[in-house]
Motif scaffolding. Structure first.
Motif, PDB file in Angstrom:
ATOM      1  N   LEU A 128       0.825  -1.200   0.000  1.00 50.35           N
ATOM      2  CA  LEU A 128       0.000   0.000   0.000  1.00 50.35           C
ATOM      3  C   LEU A 128       0.864   1.257   0.000  1.00 50.35           C
ATOM      4  O   LEU A 128       0.518   2.253  -0.663  1.00 50.35           O
ATOM      5  N   ASP A 129       1.986   1.243   0.743  1.00 45.70           N
ATOM      6  CA  ASP A 129       2.892   2.393   0.739  1.00 45.70           C
ATOM      7  C   ASP A 129       3.394   2.691  -0.665  1.00 45.70           C
ATOM      8  O   ASP A 129       3.392   3.848  -1.116  1.00 45.70           O
TER       9      ASP A 129
ATOM     10  N   PHE B 267       0.328   4.031  -2.960  1.00 47.39           N
ATOM     11  CA  PHE B 267      -0.137   5.385  -2.681  1.00 47.39           C
ATOM     12  C   PHE B 267       0.972   6.416  -2.868  1.00 47.39           C
ATOM     13  O   PHE B 267       0.684   7.568  -3.202  1.00 47.39           O
TER      14      PHE B 267
ATOM     15  N   ARG C  24      -3.789   6.395   2.345  1.00 50.72           N
ATOM     16  CA  ARG C  24      -2.823   5.352   2.708  1.00 50.72           C
ATOM     17  C   ARG C  24      -2.878   5.056   4.196  1.00 50.72           C
ATOM     18  O   ARG C  24      -2.867   3.881   4.609  1.00 50.72           O
TER      19      ARG C  24
ATOM     20  N   LYS D   2      -3.957   1.404   5.724  1.00 48.89           N
ATOM     21  CA  LYS D   2      -3.046   0.648   6.577  1.00 48.89           C
ATOM     22  C   LYS D   2      -3.659   0.403   7.951  1.00 48.89           C
ATOM     23  O   LYS D   2      -3.467  -0.680   8.534  1.00 48.89           O
TER      24      LYS D   2
END
Length: 433
Positions: free
Chosen positions: A169-170, A173, A195, A199
């Motif tokens: 995800l890091d 995004f 983000r 998370k």
């Protein structure tokens, strides 16, 4: 069967009686008492020797760890940037050594007490209980650790998967934020907030999945703490959740962005931080205002920067001039004052509007867009615009005054047609009409 049970009970009773008689005899024997005292004294001497040895070993290990830590932290320094604080690492090393040293001291004292008690008949029972308690405690802890290993491994796998998903995800995004990844359903400006939310959802789901596998999760104490924490959150977090909800609405509705000049209720300034719970404004006087998001969401907001093509803002100046001053001249002087102010855009050109026709004077409003040539607050820019407007009015001999009358004036407050285009007003070109 009953006869064998009776024989076993008789044999056990005889053994216990013989042991008691032997213990009584030893307790009354001077040689036995002297031997027990000597053994206890020797054990005490050995205890002090071991304690002294442990202290010497601890000091030697501390000195060695300090040298190693200093060498490693010095090696990690690059261009005078300290990646790891040396004093914190030294404190951690010393604390770890001292903790193990104290644990060993407690174990030695425990064994010394058990050994001394075992030398005297009347205290041998206490010694047996101490040894049994220690061995039982160690065995219980070891058994609990072994039984918890499978569950801990399962929980670690779940957390490892959650961490892997979080890193994915890091990367995603971050690509959206920098523009490397284009998606139609997500704006780059809200990529960072999205983000964090994604998370948080992933880790909450991972914790919910791993909860049954955590050691002690099925105990009453663990359940009681969970209920207490849930009750505290439900009672005290209602306002917090409201603030967070307001922050999300402001973020995804894109009411304003960082760096924009806005007016929120009676407060005015530049947005320096748009958080989940509060919004910060930097006023022209250098004051930082912190406004709760629920207050911001419920107030009327003016955005002076949204329609400007660049890092600037809209400037508005209101002036009231008597009816005996030609309005075309007032328009021209206000626009001339805007043109003399560095940073005011010529495209779109400044405009003047007559907002109202009051009893004694019309109200003029100058509207222009400005992009500062240097980092200046809006209030400084507005002050320069006011100064230039005053200079222009003074040059053409027009007073910036709002007349008020208590009775009808002798002469009508009108502008003769021949003065309609008093400088700096320009007569329109007939070819353009």
């Amino acid at each position: 069967m009953q006869q064998e049970s009776l024989e076993v009970a008789t044999r056990n009773a005889a053994t216990a009686l013989a042991g008691a008689i032997e213990a009584t005899r030893e307790s009354r024997s001077l040689d036995s008492v002297v031997r027990s005292v000597v053994i206890a004294a020797i054990a005490t001497v050995v205890l002090f020797a071991l304690l002294w040895g442990l202290r010497w070993i601890r000091q030697a290990i501390e000195r060695w760890l300090v040298r190693v830590t200093q060498a490693q932290t010095d090696a990690l320094r690059a261009h005078r940037v300290e990646f790891v604080r040396q004093d914190r690492m030294i404190w951690f090393a010393r604390t770890t050594v001292k903790t193990f040293h104290r644990i060993l001291i407690l174990l030695l004292l425990y064994e010394w007490v058990s050994l001394v008690l075992a030398q005297f008949p009347y205290t041998q029972v206490w010694s047996a209980h101490l040894n049994g308690f220690l061995f039982g405690l160690v065995a219980g802890i070891g058994s609990s650790i072994l039984n918890a290993v499978p569950g801990m491994l399962t929980a670690l796998v779940i957390f490892f998967i959650a961490r892997f998903v979080g890193r994915m995800l890091d990367n995603f995004f971050e690509g959206v934020r920098t523009g490397q990844t284009k998606v139609s359903w997500l704006d780059p400006e809200v990529a960072t907030t999205t983000r964090r939310i994604a998370k948080a959802i992933v880790w909450l789901f991972a914790f919910a999945m791993a909860y049954p596998y955590l050691p002690g999760s099925h105990t009453d104490a663990f359940k009681g703490v969970s209920v207490l924490v849930g009750l505290m959150i439900s009672l005290g977090a209602s306002n917090l959740i409201g603030q967070a909800g307001s922050g999300l609405i402001l973020t995804y509705a894109r009411v304003f962005r960082r760096g924009e000049y806005v007016s929120i209720g009676e407060h005015e300034g530049t947005i320096t931080d748009l958080g989940m719970f509060a919004t910060r404004l930097l006023t022209g006087q250098g004051e930082e205002l912190t406004l709760s998001n629920s207050l911001v969401l419920g107030a009327v907001t003016k955005n002076y920067s949204r329609t400007v093509n660049g890092p600037g803002y809209i400037l508005e100046v209101t002036a009231t001039i008597g009816y005996d001053t030609p309005w075309r001249q007032v328009h021209a002087m206000l626009i001339e004052g805007a043109r003399r102010t560095p940073g005011v855009l010529t495209t779109p050109a400044p405009q003047v509007f007559q907002m109202s026709l009051s009893d004694f004077y019309p109200e003029y409003r100058l509207v222009c867009q400005a992009i500062p040539t240097d980092a200046r607050p809006r209030v400084v820019f507005l002050s320069a615009l006011h100064a230039n407007i005053q200079d222009v009015f003074n040059e053409f001999g027009v007073q910036i005054m709002s007349p008020h009358y208590f009775k009808d004036p002798q002469d009508p407050k009108i502008v003769p047609q021949g003065q309609w285009f008093t400088p700096p007003a320009e007569r329109p070109n007939p070819k353009m009409e």
